[in-house]
Every structure is written in structure tokens, then in C-alpha cells.
Scaffold this active site. Structure first.
Site, PDB file in Angstrom:
ATOM      1  N   GLY A  46       0.815  -1.215   0.000  1.00 25.79           N
ATOM      2  CA  GLY A  46       0.000   0.000   0.000  1.00 25.79           C
ATOM      3  C   GLY A  46       0.846   1.261   0.000  1.00 25.79           C
ATOM      4  CB  CYS A  47       3.692   2.318   2.092  1.00 22.22           C
ATOM      5  SG  CYS A  47       2.814   2.291   3.677  1.00 22.22           S
ATOM      6  CB  THR A  48       5.101   0.298  -2.785  1.00 20.73           C
ATOM      7  OG1 THR A  48       6.059  -0.166  -1.817  1.00 20.73           O
ATOM      8  CG2 THR A  48       5.742   0.367  -4.154  1.00 20.73           C
TER       9      THR A  48
END
Length: 158
Positions: A46-48
């Protein structure tokens, strides 16, 4: 419950280290708008996705007068690997003691898989030219967030 910032609040100043080892101080960016987004951990799916979305929109956001800062509790070395691996062009900041996250309402109780835990609350705030919070979104989704942010700010599509 963590106290959150609201539009009109003075954005708490901070100085944090970047993925390149330099320092960024929020108050030194006055005169321009700043998008500050908080994310839990570099190199997670998700952060990527969120970082890549911001990076892909960076030139357009800059042309609209915005600086983008991504803040996580990761150490600068991990942020540098994240930047290089994903070819990110935005500034990533390290808040390992979570002091800035806590002050900005982006660290505290949240639900994870139905359980209440302490952690990073995925959040995005826009700071205006005078250093006040213009917009504040908490518990945002990683996927599609940048497109929603652009719509909410009334910005043209990339």
C-alpha cells in the site's frame, strides 16, 4: 484517542532527515503550499502504491504550487533503498521516534484487522503559504488517494 489537526490550525513545525541525509524544516517552506502525507512503512504494498502515485504526480503538483513530503517511521537508509528501488522523485522524511506523527495526529489508536492497535494512521494534510492547515484527511486509503486529493483540491488531472 490521538488529537487530530483541523483546517485553520497552525501546522506544527518540524525538522526531519531526508532519504538523502539532508534536513527539511517545514517553516522554511512557507510561501508555498505543502502536502504532508504520513504512511506506515516503506516497501510495503500500500505504501509503495501511494508513494509511486505521489511521485508520478509530483511535477504536476509542483506546477500547481505544492511541495510533497512523505513521512514514515523508517530510518533514512531504508527510505533511500525505497526511493532507489521504486524510482521515487518525492522527498521522504524519517520520523523514527514518531514525535512528528504524534503531534500531527498521525500516530495513535487505529483498527487493524478488527483489533485496536497503536500505529501510524495513514493521513494527508495540506499546509497553506502561511503555515496553517488548509485540509486534513485521516485514515485515507493508499490506492486512489492521490487522485482523490487532486479532485478535492480542484486540480487538473495529470
Amino acid at each position: 484517542m490521538t488529537e487530530r489537526l483541523s483546517p485553520g490550525d497552525v501546522a506544527p513545525d518540524f525538522t526531519l532527515s531526508t532519504d538523502t541525509g539532508e534536513s527539511v524544516t517545514l517553516s522554511e517552506l512557507r510561501g508555498g503550499k505543502v502536502i504532508v502525507y504520513f504512511y506506515p512503512a516503506a516497501m510495503t504494498p500500500g505504501c509503495t502504491k501511494q508513494a509511486c502515485d505521489f511521485s508520478e504526480s509530483l511535477e504536476s503538483l509542483k506546477s500547481d504550487g505544492y511541495t510533497v513530503l512523505g513521512i514514515s517511521p523508517d530510518k533514512t537508509e531504508k527510505l533511500a533503498k525505497f526511493r532507489d528501488k521504486e524510482h521515487l522523485s518525492l522527498t521522504l522524511l524519517s520520523d523514527p521516534d514518531k514525535a512528528v506523527m504524534t503531534e500531527w495526529g498521525a500516530f495513535g489508536e487505529k483498527k487493524l484487522y478488527g483489533k485496536v492497535v497503536q500505529g501510524v494512521i495513514r493521513s494527508t494534510l495540506v499546509v497553506d503559504e502561511e503555515g496553517k492547515v488548509e485540509h486534513a484527511w485521516y485514515n485515507v486509503k493508499a490506492t486512489g488517494h492521490v487522485a482523490k486529493l487532486r479532485r478535492d483540491l480542484g486540480l487538473q488531472k495529470d
